[in-house]
Design a protein around this motif. Sequence first.
Motif, mmCIF file in Angstrom:
data_model
loop_
_atom_site.group_PDB
_atom_site.id
_atom_site.type_symbol
_atom_site.label_atom_id
_atom_site.label_comp_id
_atom_site.label_asym_id
_atom_site.label_seq_id
_atom_site.Cartn_x
_atom_site.Cartn_y
_atom_site.Cartn_z
ATOM 1 N N LYS A 1 40.399 71.477 42.930
ATOM 2 C CA LYS A 1 39.621 70.470 43.656
ATOM 3 C C LYS A 1 38.500 69.922 42.758
ATOM 4 O O LYS A 1 38.251 68.714 42.717
ATOM 5 C CB LYS A 1 39.025 71.114 44.909
ATOM 6 C CG LYS A 1 38.523 70.102 45.894
ATOM 7 C CD LYS A 1 37.982 70.780 47.118
ATOM 8 C CE LYS A 1 36.769 70.019 47.592
ATOM 9 N NZ LYS A 1 35.930 70.765 48.463
ATOM 10 N N LEU A 2 37.840 70.838 42.039
ATOM 11 C CA LEU A 2 36.750 70.400 41.168
ATOM 12 C C LEU A 2 37.279 69.482 40.072
ATOM 13 O O LEU A 2 36.662 68.478 39.729
ATOM 14 C CB LEU A 2 36.045 71.609 40.548
ATOM 15 C CG LEU A 2 35.227 72.458 41.511
ATOM 16 C CD1 LEU A 2 34.574 73.605 40.774
ATOM 17 C CD2 LEU A 2 34.153 71.619 42.192
ATOM 18 N N GLU A 3 38.460 69.854 39.565
ATOM 19 C CA GLU A 3 39.067 69.025 38.515
ATOM 20 C C GLU A 3 39.391 67.648 39.085
ATOM 21 O O GLU A 3 39.127 66.618 38.455
ATOM 22 C CB GLU A 3 40.328 69.740 37.993
ATOM 23 C CG GLU A 3 41.135 68.937 36.978
ATOM 24 C CD GLU A 3 40.337 68.516 35.735
ATOM 25 O OE1 GLU A 3 40.762 67.580 35.080
ATOM 26 O OE2 GLU A 3 39.259 69.115 35.462
ATOM 27 N N ALA A 4 39.983 67.659 40.332
ATOM 28 C CA ALA A 4 40.334 66.383 40.967
ATOM 29 C C ALA A 4 39.068 65.559 41.185
ATOM 30 O O ALA A 4 39.035 64.358 40.949
ATOM 31 C CB ALA A 4 41.042 66.637 42.280
ATOM 32 N N GLN A 5 38.006 66.272 41.615
ATOM 33 C CA GLN A 5 36.732 65.577 41.855
ATOM 34 C C GLN A 5 36.216 64.942 40.556
ATOM 35 O O GLN A 5 35.762 63.815 40.540
ATOM 36 C CB GLN A 5 35.728 66.609 42.334
ATOM 37 C CG GLN A 5 34.715 66.041 43.281
ATOM 38 C CD GLN A 5 33.980 67.191 43.950
ATOM 39 O OE1 GLN A 5 34.560 68.233 44.223
ATOM 40 N NE2 GLN A 5 32.717 67.020 44.177
ATOM 41 N N ARG A 6 36.371 65.756 39.488
ATOM 42 C CA ARG A 6 35.914 65.248 38.194
ATOM 43 C C ARG A 6 36.732 64.002 37.816
ATOM 44 O O ARG A 6 36.199 63.005 37.348
ATOM 45 C CB ARG A 6 36.112 66.336 37.129
ATOM 46 C CG ARG A 6 35.261 66.168 35.895
ATOM 47 C CD ARG A 6 35.664 67.146 34.821
ATOM 48 N NE ARG A 6 37.047 67.009 34.408
ATOM 49 C CZ ARG A 6 37.530 66.001 33.680
ATOM 50 N NH1 ARG A 6 36.735 65.044 33.278
ATOM 51 N NH2 ARG A 6 38.809 65.939 33.364
ATOM 52 N N ARG A 7 38.068 64.093 38.097
ATOM 53 C CA ARG A 7 38.942 62.963 37.771
ATOM 54 C C ARG A 7 38.575 61.742 38.619
ATOM 55 O O ARG A 7 38.533 60.622 38.130
ATOM 56 C CB ARG A 7 40.413 63.318 38.029
ATOM 57 C CG ARG A 7 40.956 64.339 37.102
ATOM 58 C CD ARG A 7 41.632 63.728 35.865
ATOM 59 N NE ARG A 7 42.523 62.623 36.157
ATOM 60 C CZ ARG A 7 42.448 61.441 35.570
ATOM 61 N NH1 ARG A 7 41.512 61.188 34.688
ATOM 62 N NH2 ARG A 7 43.306 60.482 35.867
ATOM 63 N N ILE A 8 38.312 62.020 39.911
ATOM 64 C CA ILE A 8 37.969 60.903 40.803
ATOM 65 C C ILE A 8 36.685 60.245 40.333
ATOM 66 O O ILE A 8 36.574 59.030 40.254
ATOM 67 C CB ILE A 8 37.841 61.396 42.260
ATOM 68 C CG1 ILE A 8 39.218 61.747 42.792
ATOM 69 C CG2 ILE A 8 37.178 60.355 43.145
ATOM 70 C CD1 ILE A 8 39.210 62.510 44.075
ATOM 71 N N GLU A 9 35.721 61.115 39.972
ATOM 72 C CA GLU A 9 34.460 60.564 39.490
ATOM 73 C C GLU A 9 34.681 59.745 38.229
ATOM 74 O O GLU A 9 34.139 58.666 38.051
ATOM 75 C CB GLU A 9 33.464 61.683 39.211
ATOM 76 C CG GLU A 9 32.601 61.940 40.416
ATOM 77 C CD GLU A 9 31.790 63.201 40.277
ATOM 78 O OE1 GLU A 9 31.467 63.572 39.145
ATOM 79 O OE2 GLU A 9 31.492 63.805 41.317
ATOM 80 N N GLN A 10 35.535 60.316 37.374
ATOM 81 C CA GLN A 10 35.837 59.623 36.126
ATOM 82 C C GLN A 10 36.430 58.251 36.443
ATOM 83 O O GLN A 10 36.030 57.234 35.868
ATOM 84 C CB GLN A 10 36.833 60.479 35.321
ATOM 85 C CG GLN A 10 37.418 59.814 34.093
ATOM 86 C CD GLN A 10 36.428 59.772 32.933
ATOM 87 O OE1 GLN A 10 35.451 60.494 32.949
ATOM 88 N NE2 GLN A 10 36.656 58.883 31.980
#
Length: 812
Positions: A365-374
């Motif tokens: 989830k954190l990775e996805a969040q990071r990707r979404i933020e990116q």
Amino acid sequence: MSHLHWVAITEGLLESVWVVDPETLHILAVNEAALRLLGARRDEVVGSPVHRWASDLQDHVYWDEWRRGVVQTLESEAMLVRRDGELLRVQRRIGPVRPADGATVVLVAMQDLTEYQRTQQRLEELLAELRAVLESSSDGILVCDLDGRVRAFNRAFAQMWALPTTLLTTPDDPALLRHLAASVSDASAFQARLSELQRAPLMEAHDIVLLRSGRMLERASRPQLARGRPIGRIHVYRDVTERAAIDAKLRLAAKVFESSLDAIVVTDPERRIVACNPAALRLTDRANDDPAGQPVATLLDAPNRPGWEAEVAAALAERGYWEGELWLRRAHAPAVALLVSWVLLRDAQGQPLNTVLFAKDLSEKLEAQRRIEQLAYHDPLTGLPNRLLLGERVAHAVRLAQRSGRGFAVLFLDLDRFKGINDSLGHAFGDRVLVEVAQRLQRCLRQTDTLARLGGDEFVIHLHDADRSAAERTAQRIIDAVARPVTIDEMQFTLSCSIGIAMYPHDGTTLDELIQCADTAMYQVKERGKGHWRFYQAEMNAHLLARIQTDHAMRLGLQHGEFELHYQPRVDLRSGRVTACEALLRWHRPGHGLVLPGAFIGVAEETGLIAQLGQWVLEQAVAQARRWADAGRPAQVAVNVSALQFEQTQFVQDVADTLQRHGLPAGLLELELTESILVRDAEEALAKLQALAQLGITLSLDDFGTGYSSLTYLKRFALHRLKIDRSFVLALHEDGQADAAIVAAIVQMGHALGMEVVAEGVEHAPQLQRLQALGCDHFQGFWYARPLPVAEVEAHLGRTVTLPGAAPAPSA
Ligand SMILES: Nc1nc2c(ncn2[C@@H]2O[C@@H]3COP(=O)(O)O[C@H]4[C@@H](O)[C@H](n5cnc6c(=O)[nH]c(N)nc65)O[C@@H]4COP(=O)(O)O[C@H]3[C@H]2O)c(=O)[nH]1
């Protein structure tokens, strides 16, 4: 017979015996058992009347009746009075005995019933106890004999099987068995089982009986034994419906525990691990190492939450749960973030029993969040911040600047002629150019600055803490960096860019305002020759305003008939005849007089009004051409088509419709296209041009030589005419040898491709002579006629012009 004889005879008997004289009713002899029974000595008994020992009146009556011969024998229970006065129940048999050698006597044989009575009573009590036990059992009990006949059942059995009242009061085995069979879900299996049990009287059996009501009974069948031998069978039924449901639930819970994708850890009240599900073991990376017994806290960590253990303990004690993020330490892998729900379980008395920890792996989830933020904050092509992130940075910079009183700069950058690269070399190539540019720009900036891509070839730069001179220096640095040659796929070329600069707080206080000002300044750079930078000046916006006003006035002008077409005659250089004319737009703008296209076509192209305006021109020109044809002066009319107008999906259809509406032969219409039309979407352009050519329309390429001038598309699009741009014709006059060579090349190339060549802007006879010498086919220009109103141009149509005569061919 003497009483001694009677004593000798009766002494061996277990029963107490009196020998009584039938006349006197006195006891003649007694045996030892009778003395023990009465608790008296022999001399006290022998000779005493029987009444002496009788306790009740009934006894007295009996002996009187005996004496009177009314009764002879008697067998009854009676009460005796012992010598000590105690009453004693006996079973007695009284009857006359006549020995062969003597007189008749009455023999009274008695048996003490006291013990028997006590045993009887004990048995009755036992029976009552057994019955009570039977009845108090929650199990349903059915007792049968060896033949299967029902001997007893308890209330629980009746309830469990819902026996009708008739069966409770009246024994009816067949009816009972029928009822049982009708109550189970598989009657034949039930009966077969009963028969099997009946055939094996010693067999013990356990099985499950399913009732049609959905309830589930567990049956234990045991033989009933008496002195080691079977005398019947006891069936004990227990309703296990709820238990089965609980078992099923427990099995389900176990399955959930086993197969849950979330980690589940059960601990004791001191939070030492009791059990971990497979997901927990996988997550902790300890598949082969059972962590049971370890304090669960040793696996967990919360770097930003000192004292988290105490916090968890307090929350569990107070609220019974805790939720939050923790990190899981792992044996052979990096720690992972967990979302933990921790609950405390208490027993019935409220004492802490266990704690259960449910943990979800947050790393994905954190990775996805990071990707979404990116994705949300960055431009996917260059990885640079996008407008959103730039907005946040600038908002932050504004807050800082408000406190420090220092300003900053926003630069708006646009690549010059990037569209041409994109259109001619493809988007993928264009993308690589943008990435290269982004890297060059980044290298010109400090870490505290923000470079953002807005889309296309537009970049915005926030220069942190910069005054005008710093902004100026950076802009120049960027211009120089972009101007260095670029090599992609062995292709080398140079780029340039235009930059507009806006200063905070002088030009604006929000990102939108600053970008708008910088954009306006950039636009000015573009208009004045590109490849430069410029600060925003307030009057620039006035210029923008003027454009908006022009657009509005044009729209009104179209409605109010303020537009008019002038026509410039075109002369065939070989015959000298005026065979065609070019339609050129004029605007009688109120308050401005006659306005030439240079002042408004650009605005109409920017705002999109050109599509409407162009259609109006086409309509007018075609109608006019038809009128001339009708008047016996047919002349081809050339109409300028702007790129935006050509791009309209229905353009070809509009042209065809217009021709049809006015009944003009297509050969009398020429469309003048610009080079930009051909490079935009080559495939679509080709299809449209072919369709127009098929209609019979003449297609010419306007302003040739000023743009891309690529041989490739000239060949590909098979146009009919080339119009040499006025600037080359002008150069002919100024005697530029190089330009003369260019004109010669254009003419030759046009002819080689099967095209006619038209020269524009011919103002002087020598120009005309040189064009004639070069073999140019047509010309138009002030030398012969300016663009003229309809009424004036008519006189020229079909006229033959006297030409000055060809000049000698250029020496170069
Ligand atoms: N100095 C000089 N100029 C000459 C001479 N002979 C002709 N011209 C001018 O050169 C321009 C020729 O048109 P263009 O290259 O298609 O260039 C046109 C064309 O691109 C555009 N335009 C005009 N009318 C229309 C129209 O109806 N639709 C579109 N899309 N564009 C138009 O506006 C441009 C300018 O139009 P105009 O001002 O009418 O300017 C015209 C014309 O007046 C000459 O000997 N010397």
